[in-house]
Design a protein around this motif. Structure first.
Motif, PDB file in Angstrom:
ATOM      1  N   SER A   8       0.833  -1.201   0.000  1.00  0.00           N
ATOM      2  CA  SER A   8       0.000   0.000   0.000  1.00  0.00           C
ATOM      3  C   SER A   8       0.864   1.247   0.000  1.00  0.00           C
ATOM      4  CB  SER A   8      -0.937   0.009   1.210  1.00  0.00           C
ATOM      5  OG  SER A   8      -0.200   0.203   2.401  1.00  0.00           O
ATOM      6  N   LEU A   9       0.232   2.372  -0.314  1.00  0.00           N
ATOM      7  CA  LEU A   9       0.803   3.696  -0.160  1.00  0.00           C
ATOM      8  C   LEU A   9      -0.065   4.480   0.818  1.00  0.00           C
ATOM      9  CD1 LEU A   9       1.573   4.547  -3.910  1.00  0.00           C
ATOM     10  CD2 LEU A   9       3.261   3.996  -2.145  1.00  0.00           C
ATOM     11  N   THR A  10       0.487   5.530   1.385  1.00  0.00           N
ATOM     12  CA  THR A  10      -0.256   6.355   2.328  1.00  0.00           C
ATOM     13  C   THR A  10      -0.758   7.603   1.607  1.00  0.00           C
ATOM     14  OG1 THR A  10       1.074   5.559   4.177  1.00  0.00           O
ATOM     15  CG2 THR A  10      -0.159   7.602   4.522  1.00  0.00           C
ATOM     16  N   TYR A  11      -2.053   7.715   1.491  1.00  0.00           N
ATOM     17  CA  TYR A  11      -2.711   8.827   0.806  1.00  0.00           C
ATOM     18  C   TYR A  11      -3.129   9.850   1.867  1.00  0.00           C
ATOM     19  CZ  TYR A  11      -6.036  11.246  -2.288  1.00  0.00           C
ATOM     20  OH  TYR A  11      -6.703  12.190  -3.033  1.00  0.00           O
ATOM     21  N   VAL A  12      -2.747  11.110   1.672  1.00  0.00           N
ATOM     22  CA  VAL A  12      -3.036  12.151   2.665  1.00  0.00           C
ATOM     23  C   VAL A  12      -4.022  13.156   2.079  1.00  0.00           C
ATOM     24  CG1 VAL A  12      -2.076  13.860   4.236  1.00  0.00           C
ATOM     25  CG2 VAL A  12      -0.710  11.866   3.601  1.00  0.00           C
ATOM     26  N   TYR A  13      -5.115  13.383   2.793  1.00  0.00           N
ATOM     27  CA  TYR A  13      -6.152  14.325   2.365  1.00  0.00           C
ATOM     28  C   TYR A  13      -5.902  15.740   2.882  1.00  0.00           C
ATOM     29  CZ  TYR A  13      -8.716   9.959   1.629  1.00  0.00           C
ATOM     30  OH  TYR A  13      -9.085   8.695   1.227  1.00  0.00           O
ATOM     31  N   ALA A  14      -5.474  15.821   4.138  1.00  0.00           N
ATOM     32  CA  ALA A  14      -5.457  17.131   4.784  1.00  0.00           C
ATOM     33  C   ALA A  14      -4.624  17.064   6.046  1.00  0.00           C
ATOM     34  CB  ALA A  14      -6.887  17.570   5.121  1.00  0.00           C
ATOM     35  N   VAL A  15      -4.353  18.254   6.572  1.00  0.00           N
ATOM     36  CA  VAL A  15      -3.755  18.415   7.892  1.00  0.00           C
ATOM     37  C   VAL A  15      -4.828  19.000   8.808  1.00  0.00           C
ATOM     38  CG1 VAL A  15      -1.871  19.430   9.222  1.00  0.00           C
ATOM     39  CG2 VAL A  15      -1.551  18.947   6.780  1.00  0.00           C
ATOM     40  N   THR A  16      -4.876  18.516  10.032  1.00  0.00           N
ATOM     41  CA  THR A  16      -5.859  19.018  10.999  1.00  0.00           C
ATOM     42  C   THR A  16      -5.278  18.865  12.398  1.00  0.00           C
ATOM     43  OG1 THR A  16      -8.198  18.870  11.645  1.00  0.00           O
ATOM     44  CG2 THR A  16      -7.027  16.807  11.309  1.00  0.00           C
ATOM     45  N   PRO A  17      -5.746  19.624  13.369  1.00  0.00           N
ATOM     46  CA  PRO A  17      -5.321  19.351  14.745  1.00  0.00           C
ATOM     47  C   PRO A  17      -5.838  17.984  15.195  1.00  0.00           C
ATOM     48  CG  PRO A  17      -6.379  21.518  14.555  1.00  0.00           C
ATOM     49  CD  PRO A  17      -6.651  20.791  13.280  1.00  0.00           C
ATOM     50  N   PRO A  18      -5.069  17.250  15.978  1.00  0.00           N
ATOM     51  CA  PRO A  18      -5.546  15.949  16.469  1.00  0.00           C
ATOM     52  C   PRO A  18      -6.510  16.127  17.627  1.00  0.00           C
ATOM     53  CG  PRO A  18      -3.350  16.371  17.305  1.00  0.00           C
ATOM     54  CD  PRO A  18      -3.686  17.535  16.408  1.00  0.00           C
ATOM     55  N   ALA A  19      -7.522  16.945  17.404  1.00  0.00           N
ATOM     56  CA  ALA A  19      -8.477  17.302  18.447  1.00  0.00           C
ATOM     57  C   ALA A  19      -9.581  16.251  18.535  1.00  0.00           C
ATOM     58  CB  ALA A  19      -9.078  18.671  18.143  1.00  0.00           C
TER      59      ALA A  19
END
Length: 270
Positions: A8-19
């Protein structure tokens, strides 16, 4: 940190606070290719100020060679873009989100986490700028001039002259509409100066879809608006074309802040 599945590959959608809002929402989301969505952040008790929103996607479908072919498939591309957008919009409804480009990929979770650590402060700064703000689009259109009207027979010296007079009047109407559109654009800019925290000027819309419309797009801007000023912003922009003939102002949104995901341009001031 969990390991990515083999192949697999790691697909990244967005950055967000880990809230908590992101932690609760992410497991309910479905991403590209129907893949489950998870949150990736630094391990331990202190996850840091930022996290990646990710899916594990099959390498055979998303590696460089596969993407070259898939990006030629408009049906596949539209479906992937919609899935990407759906994840980001769901997040934006509950927390601050920094959207990333379609097909942002890393070799595995470790590589993605390395990028998150390396750019963590920059990501956190951009998230802080976007917190409590929403993107709205503002477009100004020039309406088509009325069809050329032939002069009345009693006043027309000849059919040819009547036609030329009608064409001249139509051209003058068209030019007047463009002048009015310029005034509308100036008014929108004045409104933005009072309410918006940022502006991005996109190219005016063109191409087959724009050509199919009788209206001509002459302004296509995005504004970053504080949430507590959004209602006043929308009211003021809606009034920007008041009293201006041949002009239409369109407001779209609220959107996740796609236009403001890149770092702001450096100031030219000393």
């Amino acid at each position: 940190m969990s390991a990515a599945p083999a192949g697999s590959l790691t697909y990244v959608y967005a950055v967000t606070p880990p809230a908590p809002a992101a932690r609760l929402l992410v497991p309910s989301l479905t991403g590209v290719g129907g893949r489950p969505v998870t949150l990736l952040h630094a391990p331990g008790d202190d996850p840091g100020p930022v996290a990646f929103v990710i899916s594990d996607v099959p390498r055979s479908d998303w590696d460089e060679d596969a993407l070259k072919a898939r990006f030629e498939d408009l049906g596949w591309l539209e479906d992937a873009a919609r899935s990407h957008h759906r994840v980001i919009e769901a997040l934006a409804a509950h927390t601050t989100v920094l959207p990333l480009r379609l097909a942002t990929l890393y070799e595995d979770h470790a590589a993605a986490l390395g990028a998150l650590r390396a750019q963590g402060q920059a990501f956190a700064t951009r998230l802080a700028r976007l917190s409590g703000h929403t993107e709205y689009g503002v477009k100004v259109y020039v309406l088509p001039a009325p069809p050329a009207r032939a002069a009345a027979p009693a006043t027309a010296a000849s059919p040819g002259r009547a036609y030329l007079q009608a064409r001249r009047a139509q051209r003058q109407d068209h030019e007047d509409h463009f002048r009015q559109a310029g005034l509308a654009a100036d008014r929108v800019a004045a409104v933005a100066g009072r309410f918006a925290a940022g502006r991005v000027a996109h190219p005016a819309q063109s191409g087959p879809l724009a050509a199919a419309s009788p209206e001509e797009n002459v302004l296509n801007d995005a504004y970053l608006v504080p949430d507590d000023r959004a209602e006043a912003f929308l009211t003021a922009v809606a009034d920007a074309a008041h009293g201006l003939a041949g002009v239409r102002v369109e407001v779209t949104g609220p959107w996740a802040p796609y236009s403001f995901a890149a770092p702001p341009a450096p100031s030219s001031e000393p």
